[in-house]
Design an enzyme around this catalytic site. Structure first.
Site, PDB file in Angstrom:
ATOM      1  N   LYS A 144       0.811  -1.244  -0.001  1.00 32.88           N
ATOM      2  CA  LYS A 144      -0.013  -0.007  -0.095  1.00 32.88           C
ATOM      3  C   LYS A 144       0.862   1.308  -0.186  1.00 32.88           C
ATOM      4  O   LYS A 144       2.079   1.139   0.265  1.00 32.88           O
ATOM      5  CB  LYS A 144      -0.839  -0.033   1.288  1.00 32.88           C
ATOM      6  CG  LYS A 144      -2.202   0.956   1.005  1.00 32.88           C
ATOM      7  CD  LYS A 144      -3.064  -0.075   0.044  1.00 32.88           C
ATOM      8  CE  LYS A 144      -4.549   0.684   0.013  1.00 32.88           C
ATOM      9  NZ  LYS A 144      -5.305  -0.089  -0.641  1.00 32.88           N
ATOM     10  N   ASP A 146      -6.819   4.432  -4.813  1.00 33.27           N
ATOM     11  CA  ASP A 146      -7.574   4.440  -3.263  1.00 33.27           C
ATOM     12  C   ASP A 146      -8.094   5.860  -3.110  1.00 33.27           C
ATOM     13  O   ASP A 146      -8.378   6.449  -4.145  1.00 33.27           O
ATOM     14  CB  ASP A 146      -6.734   3.995  -2.407  1.00 33.27           C
ATOM     15  CG  ASP A 146      -7.190   3.580  -1.079  1.00 33.27           C
ATOM     16  OD1 ASP A 146      -7.878   2.374  -1.000  1.00 33.27           O
ATOM     17  OD2 ASP A 146      -7.159   4.417  -0.271  1.00 33.27           O
TER      18      ASP A 146
END
Length: 443
Positions: free
Chosen positions: A125, A165
């Site tokens: 991430k 995201d």
């Protein structure tokens, strides 16, 4: 003291203050205690000690110049957490709240989420504390180019494949990809969520929201019901929330709430999604503008929608948005199921309360895996230099989400926790990664 509790204490000491990351680890360890009781031989101290430590943590400076010629400096992150199953895979989040703890928790969750899809993807991430809201396209472009000028050294189609995201949509992915292509002098599948004209996949934009509803639909069907005729409360008004609303409505439900960081709207007639898309996707406005054209709708500032009576709750905004008081309100209003569209939106106390009161609860690592599943499909199309039809991608996505539900259901039952989908998701996701890590040795 059990080995898991001892290891958790070590994780606490090493990550002191990283509350979101520690919360994510604690939730997984709580499920792994079930393995410790039933099949202790499947827990390996070496694997456990390694799986909670990222393989690589990259933090870097991101300087950029605004339209007035003023220089700003943000912080960039990429946590490459685990590559046992494939290249690191996980989104980039641009939001003022981003810090190392949030990126670590998201990367840790991503390991098990990607494992559940059965696609060859590891967990990672990244992101920045940059806020794209209120910025011009030129400012966002300059920031993305600066961000990628460092990130490009650490990623690649067979190494690490970021996606979008919160705060990173098609515009940002396009700017990031353009800078990567320029720096590396190659056109490759290094990012997913790309535009359809340069290697993107159909359904990728809708995938997390659609996937959430496909998972929820499978859960409802397995428990003798469906979306048809149900009232649904959704939080958020970004990509996930919009397409969860679209698919839930298509499946026969009436969605009555959506929200943003300032408050939520309630429309007893059902959300007019075309209006929400105009506000959020075209004008980049605030959700409160909805009530200006819908006289029966109401807007509540500074609140979340969980006091609203509903049959199904789909939290699609951000972490820890549904707390114990919200859970009590949902239970009092006889909610049937809570399925997460965001990453870790429900607090541990709320999860326990929901499950203790017979509410079916699905964790985000399972129910919101549709986005990364479709990213995996985009990677496959890029590798083969193919473009699948919308129908093909959607059918594959639905099959993957139904399979994830079945895995969670069957694993929970196997370990004596029938209908506890969080236990099934954590155990199934962990065991696959652990097996791969053992096979590859201590690396």
């Amino acid at each position: 003291m059990s080995d898991l509790k001892k290891l958790y204490e070590v994780v606490q000491q090493r990550n002191n203050g990283d509350k979101e990351f520690l919360q994510a680890v604690e939730e997984v360890f709580e499920s792994l205690e079930v393995i410790e009781q039933v099949h202790p031989e499947k827990l390996d101290d070496d694997v456990l000690a390694r799986i909670v430590e990222p393989e690589r943590q990259i933090i870097f400076r991101v300087p950029w110049v605004d339209d007035n010629g003023v220089t700003h400096v943000n912080r960039g992150f990429r946590i490459e957490f685990n590559s046992a199953l494939g290249p690191y895979k996980g989104g980039l989040r641009f939001h003022p709240s981003v810090n190392a703890s949030i990126i670590k928790f998201l990367g840790f969750e991503q390991i098990f989420k990607n494992s559940l899809t059965t696609l060859p993807m590891g967990g990672g991430k990244g992101g920045s504390d940059f806020d794209p809201k209120g910025k011009s396209d030129a400012e966002v472009m300059r920031f993305c180019q600066s961000f990628m000028s460092e990130l490009y050294r650490h990623i690649g189609p067979n190494t690490d494949v970021p996606a979008g995201d919160i705060g990173v949509g098609g515009r940002e992915i396009g700017y990031l990809f353009g800078q990567y292509k320029r720096l590396k002098n190659e056109f490759s599948g290094v990012l997913t969520g790309k535009g359809l004209t340069f290697g993107g996949s159909l359904v990728r934009t809708e995938a997390t929201g659609y996937g959430l509803c496909y998972f929820t639909q499978a859960l409802l069907k397995d428990n003798g019901t469906s979306f048809d005729g149900k009232t649904v409360a959704i939080s958020g008004s970004g990509n996930v929330a919009i397409y969860a609303c679209e698919k839930a409505t298509e499946l026969g439900a009436k969605v009555v709430t959506m929200s943003d960081s300032n408050g939520f709207i309630y429309d007893p007639n059902g959300i007019d999604l075309a209006c929400v898309k105009e506000i959020k996707e075209v004008r980049r406005g605030r959700i409160k503008e909805y009530v200006e054209t819908h006289p029966d709708a109401t807007y509540t500032a500074g609140a979340r929608p969980w006091q609203t009576p509903c049959d199904i709750a789909l939290p699609c905004a951000t972490q820890n948005e549904l707390d114990l008081e919200d859970a009590k309100a949902l239970v009092a209003n006889k909610v049937f199921a809570v399925c997460e569209g965001a990453n870790m939106p429900t607090t541990p106390e709320a999860i326990h309360y929901l499950m203790q009161n017979g509410v079916f609860y699905a964790p985000g690592k399972a129910s919101n895996a549709g986005g990364v599943a479709c990213s995996g499909l985009e990677m496959s199309q890029n590798a083969q230099h193919l473009s699948w039809t919308r129908e093909e991608v959607d059918a594959r996505l639905q099959k993957i989400m139904e399979s994830i539900f079945e895995t969670c259901r069957d694993t929970a039952k196997e370990y004596g926790h029938e209908k506890e989908y969080v236990v099934g998701a954590n155990i199934a996701g962990f065991l696959k990664v652990a097996e791969a890590m053992k096979a590859q040795g201590t690396v």
